[in-house]
Design an enzyme around this catalytic site. Structure first.
Site, PDB file in Angstrom:
ATOM      1  N   ARG A  52       0.803  -1.225   0.000  1.00 56.97           N
ATOM      2  CA  ARG A  52       0.000   0.000   0.000  1.00 56.97           C
ATOM      3  C   ARG A  52       0.836   1.275   0.000  1.00 56.97           C
ATOM      4  O   ARG A  52       0.611   2.189  -0.796  1.00 56.97           O
ATOM      5  CB  ARG A  52      -0.925   0.038   1.236  1.00 56.97           C
ATOM      6  CG  ARG A  52      -2.186  -0.749   1.086  1.00 56.97           C
ATOM      7  CD  ARG A  52      -2.574  -1.319   2.419  1.00 56.97           C
ATOM      8  NE  ARG A  52      -1.625  -2.360   2.721  1.00 56.97           N
ATOM      9  CZ  ARG A  52      -1.764  -3.632   2.292  1.00 56.97           C
ATOM     10  NH1 ARG A  52      -2.827  -3.985   1.640  1.00 56.97           N
ATOM     11  NH2 ARG A  52      -0.838  -4.529   2.556  1.00 56.97           N
ATOM     12  N   THR A  53       1.780   1.356   0.945  1.00 54.18           N
ATOM     13  CA  THR A  53       2.460   2.636   1.149  1.00 54.18           C
ATOM     14  C   THR A  53       3.275   3.010  -0.083  1.00 54.18           C
ATOM     15  O   THR A  53       3.184   4.131  -0.591  1.00 54.18           O
ATOM     16  CB  THR A  53       3.358   2.556   2.397  1.00 54.18           C
ATOM     17  OG1 THR A  53       2.591   2.019   3.469  1.00 54.18           O
ATOM     18  CG2 THR A  53       3.873   3.933   2.780  1.00 54.18           C
ATOM     19  N   LYS A  82      26.489  -3.114  -0.181  1.00 56.97           N
ATOM     20  CA  LYS A  82      27.956  -2.981  -0.248  1.00 56.97           C
ATOM     21  C   LYS A  82      28.497  -2.223   0.956  1.00 56.97           C
ATOM     22  O   LYS A  82      29.677  -1.911   1.024  1.00 56.97           O
ATOM     23  CB  LYS A  82      28.351  -2.226  -1.522  1.00 56.97           C
ATOM     24  CG  LYS A  82      27.904  -2.894  -2.804  1.00 56.97           C
ATOM     25  CD  LYS A  82      28.265  -2.011  -4.001  1.00 56.97           C
ATOM     26  CE  LYS A  82      27.248  -2.146  -5.099  1.00 56.97           C
ATOM     27  NZ  LYS A  82      27.344  -1.047  -6.084  1.00 56.97           N
ATOM     28  N   ARG A 103      11.073   3.887   3.798  1.00 57.45           N
ATOM     29  CA  ARG A 103      10.677   2.876   4.799  1.00 57.45           C
ATOM     30  C   ARG A 103      11.935   2.131   5.220  1.00 57.45           C
ATOM     31  O   ARG A 103      12.724   1.699   4.369  1.00 57.45           O
ATOM     32  CB  ARG A 103       9.639   1.901   4.248  1.00 57.45           C
ATOM     33  CG  ARG A 103       9.399   0.738   5.221  1.00 57.45           C
ATOM     34  CD  ARG A 103       8.224  -0.102   4.861  1.00 57.45           C
ATOM     35  NE  ARG A 103       6.976   0.610   5.107  1.00 57.45           N
ATOM     36  CZ  ARG A 103       5.772   0.049   4.983  1.00 57.45           C
ATOM     37  NH1 ARG A 103       5.672  -1.212   4.630  1.00 57.45           N
ATOM     38  NH2 ARG A 103       4.683   0.743   5.211  1.00 57.45           N
ATOM     39  N   HIS A 131       4.477   5.398  11.846  1.00 59.82           N
ATOM     40  CA  HIS A 131       4.056   5.327  10.440  1.00 59.82           C
ATOM     41  C   HIS A 131       3.056   6.477  10.258  1.00 59.82           C
ATOM     42  O   HIS A 131       1.856   6.267  10.144  1.00 59.82           O
ATOM     43  CB  HIS A 131       3.408   3.972  10.186  1.00 59.82           C
ATOM     44  CG  HIS A 131       3.195   3.620   8.739  1.00 59.82           C
ATOM     45  ND1 HIS A 131       3.367   4.528   7.711  1.00 59.82           N
ATOM     46  CD2 HIS A 131       2.825   2.455   8.154  1.00 59.82           C
ATOM     47  CE1 HIS A 131       3.101   3.923   6.551  1.00 59.82           C
ATOM     48  NE2 HIS A 131       2.785   2.666   6.801  1.00 59.82           N
TER      49      HIS A 131
HETATM   50  N1   CP Z   1      -0.419  -0.303   5.912  1.00 60.04           N
HETATM   51  C1   CP Z   1       0.792  -0.469   5.320  1.00 60.04           C
HETATM   52  O1   CP Z   1       1.780   0.182   5.678  1.00 60.04           O
HETATM   53  O2   CP Z   1       0.796  -1.394   4.329  1.00 60.04           O
HETATM   54  P1   CP Z   1       2.080  -1.807   3.468  1.00 60.04           P
HETATM   55  O3   CP Z   1       3.061  -2.470   4.425  1.00 60.04           O
HETATM   56  O4   CP Z   1       1.568  -2.736   2.425  1.00 60.04           O
HETATM   57  O5   CP Z   1       2.688  -0.559   2.906  1.00 60.04           O
END
Ligand code: CP
Length: 312
Positions: A52-53, A82, A103, A131
């Site tokens: 999603r993100t 590396k 991320r 998040h």
């Molecule tokens: N909700 C969420 O962060 O989903 P993903 O890990 O698929 O990005």
């Protein structure tokens, strides 16, 4: 809003403005006339898996007329393998892109990146930390589903220790009036003290509960979360916790007729698919709305970046 690092950086006015922009962008996108970021480039740098993100940020940039460069498994397919540091990687990518969506598996990684970055950094999840952009879309969904956020009673359920989305969402909900949060977690994965301290300091009503049925019966929102297997210190501990709290038809019968079930997704057994056809199951609508919230965030970050450039 130059970098987006944590939920606590947003005040109520900013949240309301962001959601108004998200609604406007949704309308314009549907009308097919919305390309304010033409010529801009987003770099998505993901050291952990995501559906999603990553895809919604990339789709958001494309729908805004911009372009995307991406590494979806940065730990393996970037020069991190590396031995390149995150700081060096971010410095370099900042010369290629106008905004970085990061991320990472370590708490605080986005703040480290922002400290050296020439362009805005958006935290797309930093280990068990936060998040914030998920929490923004969660709050947007609560507003859309219920018509308001003030006065909402939210049950946050599941792995509240490692579940970074609940940390960020608790911080954001604290900006609204008359809200109450029930934390329902196995004793092995309680909500962190840092979150409870914050709520106490901001006068937000909360309780730690064990009986999901009782809590769900009085909740306006049941926010279910996945047990974060990948963050558990041992498989035995995960097995002890997995399956403790499940949203199924039986639980739905106990919930209020106008309550909603939310989940940041992905789910892994904690919401029975038999619930999906219940109109109160809001999790796929929640994920869909994330596109417009992330479009709004990109616009605001790049506006802030332009402003900073003008002033230097
Ligand atoms: N909700 C969420 O962060 O989903 P993903 O890990 O698929 O990005």
């Amino acid at each position: 809003m130059y970098h987006v690092l944590g939920a606590r950086q947003f005040d109520r006015t900013e949240l309301e403005q962001l959601f108004a922009l998200a609604r406007m962008l949704e309308t314009k996108t549907r009308e097919g006339r919305c390309e304010p970021l033409r010529g801009k480039i987003l770099a998505s740098l993901f050291f952990e898996p995501s559906t999603r993100t990553r895809m919604s940020f990339e789709a958001a940039m494309l729908r805004l007329g911009g372009q995307v460069i991406s590494t979806e498994n940065a730990a393996q397919f970037s020069s991190a393998i590396k031995g390149e540091t995150l700081e060096d990687t971010v410095r370099v990518i900042g010369a290629y892109a106008d905004v970085i969506v990061l991320r990472h598996y370590e708490r605080g990684a986005a703040a480290r990146a922002a400290a050296v970055s020439e362009v805005p950094v958006i935290n797309a999840g930093d280990g068990p930390g936060e998040h914030p952009t998920q929490a923004l879309l969660d709050l947007y969904a609560i507003h859309r589903e219920r018509g308001r956020i003030d006065g909402t009673r939210v049950a946050m359920v599941g792995d509240l220790a490692y579940g970074r989305t609940v940390h960020s969402l608790a911080y954001l909900i604290a900006r609204f009036d008359g809200v109450h949060i029930d934390f329902v977690a196995p004793p092995e994965t309680p909500i962190p003290e840092e979150v409870k301290d914050y709520l106490r300091r901001h006068g937000v009503s909360y309780a730690e509960e064990e009986d999901l049925e009782a809590v769900a019966a009085r909740a306006d929102v049941v926010y279910q979360t996945r047990i974060q297997k990948e963050r558990f210190p041992s498989p035995e501990l995960y097995e002890r916790v997995y399956g403790r709290y499940v949203v199924d038809r039986s639980l739905m019968r106990k919930m209020k007729p106008d309550a909603v079930v939310m989940h940041p997704l992905p789910r892994a057994g904690e919401i029975d698919p038999e619930v999906d056809s219940d109109p109160r199951a809001a999790y796929f609508r929640q994920a869909a709305g994330g596109l417009y919230v992330r479009m709004a965030l990109l616009c605001r970050c790049l506006e802030a970046e332009l402003e900073q450039r003008r002033n230097t």
